[in-house]
Design a protein around this motif. Structure first.
Motif, PDB file in Angstrom:
ATOM      1  N   PHE A  76       0.834  -1.196   0.000  1.00 20.60           N
ATOM      2  CA  PHE A  76       0.000   0.000   0.000  1.00 20.60           C
ATOM      3  C   PHE A  76       0.869   1.247   0.000  1.00 20.60           C
ATOM      4  O   PHE A  76       1.929   1.273   0.618  1.00 20.60           O
ATOM      5  N   GLY A  77       0.377   2.299  -0.679  1.00 24.98           N
ATOM      6  CA  GLY A  77       1.058   3.579  -0.699  1.00 24.98           C
ATOM      7  C   GLY A  77       0.092   4.708  -0.418  1.00 24.98           C
ATOM      8  O   GLY A  77      -1.075   4.492  -0.127  1.00 24.98           O
ATOM      9  N   ASP A  78       0.595   5.930  -0.521  1.00 24.97           N
ATOM     10  CA  ASP A  78      -0.189   7.142  -0.273  1.00 24.97           C
ATOM     11  C   ASP A  78      -0.676   7.225   1.169  1.00 24.97           C
ATOM     12  O   ASP A  78      -1.767   7.716   1.447  1.00 24.97           O
ATOM     13  N   LEU A  79       0.160   6.764   2.099  1.00 16.79           N
ATOM     14  CA  LEU A  79      -0.218   6.756   3.509  1.00 16.79           C
ATOM     15  C   LEU A  79       0.374   7.967   4.221  1.00 16.79           C
ATOM     16  O   LEU A  79       1.592   8.143   4.227  1.00 16.79           O
ATOM     17  N   LYS A 113      -8.337   1.655   2.274  1.00 11.68           N
ATOM     18  CA  LYS A 113      -9.277   1.192   1.252  1.00 11.68           C
ATOM     19  C   LYS A 113      -8.790   1.562  -0.139  1.00 11.68           C
ATOM     20  O   LYS A 113      -9.128   0.917  -1.115  1.00 11.68           O
ATOM     21  N   LYS A 114      -7.992   2.610  -0.216  1.00 14.58           N
ATOM     22  CA  LYS A 114      -7.369   3.031  -1.467  1.00 14.58           C
ATOM     23  C   LYS A 114      -5.871   2.823  -1.321  1.00 14.58           C
ATOM     24  O   LYS A 114      -5.377   2.490  -0.258  1.00 14.58           O
ATOM     25  N   GLY A 115      -5.162   3.070  -2.370  1.00 12.46           N
ATOM     26  CA  GLY A 115      -3.705   3.066  -2.291  1.00 12.46           C
ATOM     27  C   GLY A 115      -3.046   1.710  -2.389  1.00 12.46           C
ATOM     28  O   GLY A 115      -1.855   1.598  -2.150  1.00 12.46           O
ATOM     29  N   ILE A 116      -3.812   0.658  -2.739  1.00  8.98           N
ATOM     30  CA  ILE A 116      -3.139  -0.628  -2.895  1.00  8.98           C
ATOM     31  C   ILE A 116      -2.301  -0.569  -4.166  1.00  8.98           C
ATOM     32  O   ILE A 116      -2.770  -0.150  -5.227  1.00  8.98           O
ATOM     33  N   LEU A 117      -1.036  -0.901  -4.045  1.00 12.08           N
ATOM     34  CA  LEU A 117      -0.103  -0.818  -5.158  1.00 12.08           C
ATOM     35  C   LEU A 117       0.180  -2.181  -5.778  1.00 12.08           C
ATOM     36  O   LEU A 117       0.513  -2.267  -6.955  1.00 12.08           O
ATOM     37  N   ALA A 118       0.096  -3.237  -4.969  1.00 10.97           N
ATOM     38  CA  ALA A 118       0.402  -4.563  -5.495  1.00 10.97           C
ATOM     39  C   ALA A 118      -0.220  -5.651  -4.634  1.00 10.97           C
ATOM     40  O   ALA A 118      -0.341  -5.502  -3.426  1.00 10.97           O
ATOM     41  N   ARG A 119      -0.597  -6.727  -5.321  1.00  8.32           N
ATOM     42  CA  ARG A 119      -0.966  -8.000  -4.700  1.00  8.32           C
ATOM     43  C   ARG A 119      -0.046  -9.026  -5.349  1.00  8.32           C
ATOM     44  O   ARG A 119      -0.217  -9.367  -6.508  1.00  8.32           O
TER      45      ARG A 119
END
Length: 126
Positions: A76-79, A113-119
């Motif tokens: 996750f990013g944008d934290l 809830k937003k900002g997921i960069l990778a799975r």
């Protein structure tokens, strides 16, 4: 049970417009908050909070990744570094409880809830 790791990029900028805050990068501030909360955290013995030099999401402020053997790694990013630590640990608890590492978007803390960069899928058994 498998030990889990929360990776925290210590090089991340403080925000999209501000590289440092009080002479330190955003990742440093986020890591400091997480480490301050860790001793009282119920899963402290189950998680390693690991700082890393870079998670290669440099165009975004603070980035973390959740990882464990046989589970999908979530990044996750944008934290925001001064407001995210509690939510990051809440998601860590959900990740820990998940058999495959996946946590539904609607079940995650609001800030994640937003900002997921990778799975990233788990490594196949060899």
């Amino acid at each position: 049970m498998t030990k889990h790791t929360l990776f925290v990029c210590k090089s991340c900028a403080f925000s999209s417009t501000q590289r440092d805050y009080m002479g330190q990068r955003g990742g440093y501030h986020l890591l400091t908050h997480l480490l301050r909360l860790q001793p009282q955290w119920t899963l402290a013995s189950e998680y390693a909070i690991q700082s890393v030099e870079c998670l290669s999401a440099c165009n975004r402020p603070c980035v973390v990744a959740y990882a464990a053997s046989h589970k999908t790694t979530l990044m996750f990013g944008d934290l925001p570094p001064l407001q995210s630590a509690t939510a990051i640990l809440q998601l860590a608890e959900q990740y820990h409880a998940s058999s495959d590492g996946l946590v539904l978007r609607q079940e995650r803390p609001d800030i994640l809830k937003k900002g997921i960069l990778a799975r990233i899928p788990p490594l196949p058994d060899c």
